[in-house]
Design a protein around this motif. Structure first.
Motif, mmCIF file in Angstrom:
data_model
loop_
_atom_site.group_PDB
_atom_site.id
_atom_site.type_symbol
_atom_site.label_atom_id
_atom_site.label_comp_id
_atom_site.label_asym_id
_atom_site.label_seq_id
_atom_site.Cartn_x
_atom_site.Cartn_y
_atom_site.Cartn_z
ATOM 1 N N LEU A 114 0.839 -1.326 -0.055
ATOM 2 C CA LEU A 114 -0.066 0.052 -0.086
ATOM 3 C C LEU A 114 0.834 1.038 -0.032
ATOM 4 C CD1 LEU A 114 -2.730 -1.093 2.379
ATOM 5 C CD2 LEU A 114 -3.141 -1.014 0.125
ATOM 6 N N THR A 115 2.042 1.211 0.771
ATOM 7 C CA THR A 115 2.838 2.249 0.980
ATOM 8 C C THR A 115 3.465 2.621 -0.740
ATOM 9 O OG1 THR A 115 3.513 1.821 2.941
ATOM 10 C CG2 THR A 115 5.204 3.121 1.519
ATOM 11 N N ALA A 116 3.912 1.640 -1.347
ATOM 12 C CA ALA A 116 4.386 1.678 -2.856
ATOM 13 C C ALA A 116 3.255 2.058 -3.674
ATOM 14 C CB ALA A 116 4.551 0.193 -3.352
ATOM 15 N N ARG A 117 2.046 1.493 -3.355
ATOM 16 C CA ARG A 117 1.045 1.994 -4.575
ATOM 17 C C ARG A 117 0.548 3.703 -4.082
ATOM 18 N NH1 ARG A 117 -0.945 -2.074 -7.413
ATOM 19 N NH2 ARG A 117 -0.338 -4.126 -6.515
ATOM 20 N N CYS A 118 0.837 3.897 -2.911
ATOM 21 C CA CYS A 118 0.357 5.425 -2.729
ATOM 22 C C CYS A 118 1.454 6.465 -2.638
ATOM 23 C CB CYS A 118 -0.382 5.387 -1.266
ATOM 24 S SG CYS A 118 -1.834 4.410 -1.114
ATOM 25 N N GLU A 119 2.451 6.121 -2.819
ATOM 26 C CA GLU A 119 3.692 6.970 -2.760
ATOM 27 C C GLU A 119 4.593 6.877 -4.054
ATOM 28 O OE1 GLU A 119 5.699 7.000 0.908
ATOM 29 O OE2 GLU A 119 3.819 6.993 2.127
ATOM 30 N N LEU A 120 4.659 5.837 -4.747
ATOM 31 C CA LEU A 120 5.562 5.841 -5.953
ATOM 32 C C LEU A 120 4.828 6.717 -7.045
ATOM 33 C CD1 LEU A 120 8.018 3.937 -6.780
ATOM 34 C CD2 LEU A 120 6.474 2.781 -7.993
ATOM 35 N N GLN A 121 5.782 7.578 -7.774
ATOM 36 C CA GLN A 121 4.968 8.585 -8.519
ATOM 37 C C GLN A 121 4.570 7.789 -9.730
ATOM 38 O OE1 GLN A 121 5.226 11.742 -8.154
ATOM 39 N NE2 GLN A 121 3.622 11.657 -9.736
ATOM 40 N N GLY A 122 5.081 6.782 -10.188
ATOM 41 C CA GLY A 122 4.367 5.910 -11.238
ATOM 42 C C GLY A 122 3.008 5.407 -10.691
ATOM 43 N N SER A 123 3.037 4.962 -9.555
ATOM 44 C CA SER A 123 1.518 4.578 -9.190
ATOM 45 C C SER A 123 0.421 5.654 -8.744
ATOM 46 C CB SER A 123 1.782 3.642 -7.757
ATOM 47 O OG SER A 123 2.614 2.643 -7.998
ATOM 48 N N LYS A 124 0.993 6.745 -8.340
ATOM 49 C CA LYS A 124 -0.059 7.729 -8.134
ATOM 50 C C LYS A 124 -0.369 8.221 -9.686
ATOM 51 C CE LYS A 124 3.064 10.376 -5.421
ATOM 52 N NZ LYS A 124 3.460 11.306 -4.537
ATOM 53 N N ASP A 125 0.509 8.250 -10.582
ATOM 54 C CA ASP A 125 0.205 8.618 -11.881
ATOM 55 C C ASP A 125 -1.096 7.998 -12.544
ATOM 56 O OD1 ASP A 125 2.046 10.611 -11.910
ATOM 57 O OD2 ASP A 125 3.613 9.441 -13.063
ATOM 58 N N VAL A 126 -0.825 6.585 -12.398
ATOM 59 C CA VAL A 126 -1.818 5.527 -12.857
ATOM 60 C C VAL A 126 -3.121 5.795 -12.125
ATOM 61 C CG1 VAL A 126 -2.376 2.971 -12.575
ATOM 62 C CG2 VAL A 126 -0.110 3.711 -13.536
ATOM 63 N N TRP A 127 -3.173 6.204 -10.720
ATOM 64 C CA TRP A 127 -4.353 6.101 -10.001
ATOM 65 C C TRP A 127 -4.983 7.573 -10.236
ATOM 66 C CZ3 TRP A 127 -7.835 4.327 -7.298
ATOM 67 C CH2 TRP A 127 -8.638 5.087 -6.372
ATOM 68 N N VAL A 128 -4.247 8.527 -10.637
ATOM 69 C CA VAL A 128 -5.024 9.826 -11.092
ATOM 70 C C VAL A 128 -5.497 9.654 -12.795
ATOM 71 C CG1 VAL A 128 -4.384 12.075 -11.946
ATOM 72 C CG2 VAL A 128 -3.335 11.215 -9.734
ATOM 73 N N ALA A 129 -4.806 8.874 -13.527
ATOM 74 C CA ALA A 129 -5.242 8.514 -14.723
ATOM 75 C C ALA A 129 -6.458 7.791 -14.729
ATOM 76 C CB ALA A 129 -4.121 7.774 -15.546
ATOM 77 N N ARG A 130 -6.762 7.032 -13.690
ATOM 78 C CA ARG A 130 -8.049 6.501 -13.633
ATOM 79 C C ARG A 130 -9.142 7.130 -12.972
ATOM 80 N NH1 ARG A 130 -6.760 1.302 -10.099
ATOM 81 N NH2 ARG A 130 -4.727 0.786 -10.738
ATOM 82 N N GLY A 131 -8.879 8.390 -12.535
ATOM 83 C CA GLY A 131 -9.823 9.400 -12.076
ATOM 84 C C GLY A 131 -9.801 9.619 -10.525
ATOM 85 N N GLY A 132 -8.501 8.878 -9.911
ATOM 86 C CA GLY A 132 -8.434 8.887 -8.755
ATOM 87 C C GLY A 132 -7.849 10.429 -8.186
ATOM 88 N N GLN A 133 -7.927 10.712 -6.900
ATOM 89 C CA GLN A 133 -7.639 11.943 -6.244
ATOM 90 C C GLN A 133 -6.152 11.460 -5.278
ATOM 91 O OE1 GLN A 133 -10.683 14.301 -4.905
ATOM 92 N NE2 GLN A 133 -10.969 15.006 -6.741
ATOM 93 N N LEU A 134 -5.356 12.862 -5.426
ATOM 94 C CA LEU A 134 -4.253 12.504 -4.361
ATOM 95 C C LEU A 134 -4.345 13.354 -3.251
ATOM 96 C CD1 LEU A 134 -1.234 12.255 -6.844
ATOM 97 C CD2 LEU A 134 -2.414 10.428 -5.769
ATOM 98 N N PRO A 135 -4.020 13.002 -1.987
ATOM 99 C CA PRO A 135 -3.324 11.785 -1.788
ATOM 100 C C PRO A 135 -4.097 10.658 -1.631
ATOM 101 C CG PRO A 135 -3.545 13.355 0.254
ATOM 102 C CD PRO A 135 -4.055 13.768 -0.838
ATOM 103 N N ARG A 136 -3.583 9.634 -1.785
ATOM 104 C CA ARG A 136 -4.602 8.456 -1.983
ATOM 105 C C ARG A 136 -4.762 7.809 -0.598
ATOM 106 N NH1 ARG A 136 -3.989 2.835 -5.814
ATOM 107 N NH2 ARG A 136 -6.080 2.182 -5.436
ATOM 108 N N PRO A 137 -6.002 7.705 -0.134
ATOM 109 C CA PRO A 137 -6.062 6.994 0.856
ATOM 110 C C PRO A 137 -6.010 5.470 1.101
ATOM 111 C CG PRO A 137 -8.211 7.382 0.133
ATOM 112 C CD PRO A 137 -7.149 8.035 -0.828
ATOM 113 N N TRP A 138 -5.717 4.894 2.158
ATOM 114 C CA TRP A 138 -5.388 3.396 2.136
ATOM 115 C C TRP A 138 -6.858 2.783 2.199
ATOM 116 C CZ3 TRP A 138 -1.045 0.884 5.371
ATOM 117 C CH2 TRP A 138 0.277 1.314 4.963
#
Ligand SMILES: [Zn+2]
Length: 288
Positions: A114-138
């Motif tokens: 979860l730390t990797a998915r929420c903090e790695l830049q690439g993972s954050k980019d994927v999350w935002v591209a899917r319509g998510g918002q940052l910071p990503r909650p667990w």
């Protein structure tokens, strides 16, 4: 109400049967009753996504009823099921809160992921591209630990429950009765020995979904005989309490391997019950 059987097997590995899990669609809600190994794959095969599940209800916490819980919670979160307005509801006996914490808490088994998915830049980019918002909650499933006898209301449905003899004192074990506002009822035995409490809970049910670990033709040690009713014993009970439709489930591999045994089990149940008996199979849907 519509019940889709997602897992109708036992703890044993089985190509055609996942471990225990059933999807109940009621009043626009999707309730998952137990979540054993293989259930999430079956859910997807049935045309749903983990994020579609609104509420997970556990009968008890034997591994074959909860092995896919981590996968469900993670996928529900990762695929956008969790929003500010909506979180996955989880209801079950203790220690489901402890289990959830040990999986998804700060120090849980998935903390590194979860730390990797929420903090790695690439993972954050994927999350935002899917319509998510940052910071990503667990993942924050809303977990409610309950005792047998709990009464609960959801949007368009009501839950009642009772204790059933199975794995006490190590595990709390419950049967569940779900009723819709339009008067339909499903009772799920979980894993249960015959008992007056279950008979009272299941009285007049439109569908009784009952585990069936043992058949009438086999000999078994006294403890297993007492704790695992056969099709004819379950059928006789269902007749006594005025059930309308009986579905048997939780089959072992040996039941499928023996020639004609499943059909003989159905016949034994039907002879004792006198009403319709369905032998559950993975992806079978039953309208209630
Ligand atoms: Zn069990």
């Amino acid at each position: 109400m519509r019940l889709t059987c997602l897992g109708t097997g036992s703890p044993e590995s089985h190509a055609e049967r996942a471990s225990s899990g059933y999807l109940l669609e009621v009043a626009g809600q999707r309730l998952l009753l137990d979540c054993g190994g293989g259930v999430v794959s079956r859910l997807i095969e049935a045309g749903f996504r983990p994020a579609d599940v609104d509420h997970v209800l556990f009968s008890h916490l034997h591994s074959d009823h909860m092995m896919d819980y981590a996968r469900l919670v993670h996928a529900h979160w990762d695929e956008g099921g969790q929003t500010e307005e909506r979180v996955l509801q989880v209801t079950g006996p203790a220690p489901i809160a402890t289990i959830t914490q040990r999986l998804f808490g700060d120090q849980g088994a998935f903390a590194f992921d979860l730390t990797a998915r929420c903090e790695l830049q690439g993972s954050k980019d994927v999350w935002v591209a899917r319509g998510g918002q940052l910071p990503r909650p667990w993942p924050k499933p809303q977990v409610q630990e309950v005792q047998p006898g709990i009464k609960l209301e959801g949007p368009g449905w009501r839950l009642t429950s009772c204790s059933v003899p199975h794995a006490q004192p190590h595990l709390t074990c419950m049967a569940l009765r779900l009723e819709s506002d339009d008067g339909k009822s499903l009772v799920y035995s979980g894993d249960a020995a015959l008992c007056p409490e279950l008979e009272a809970l299941a009285e007049g049910a439109d569908l009784l979904l009952h585990w069936c670990y043992r058949h009438d033709e086999e000999d078994a040690p006294a403890f297993i005989r007492r704790m695992s009713p056969t099709p004819s014993e379950i059928g006789a009970m269902a007749k006594r309490i005025g059930v309308r439709h009986l579905a048997l489930t939780h089959f072992r591999s040996a039941v499928d391997e023996a020639d004609g045994l499943l059909q003989r089990m159905r016949s034994a149940g039907q002879a004792a019950f006198g009403g319709p008996v369905t032998m559950a199979s993975d992806l079978l849907a039953i309208d209630i």
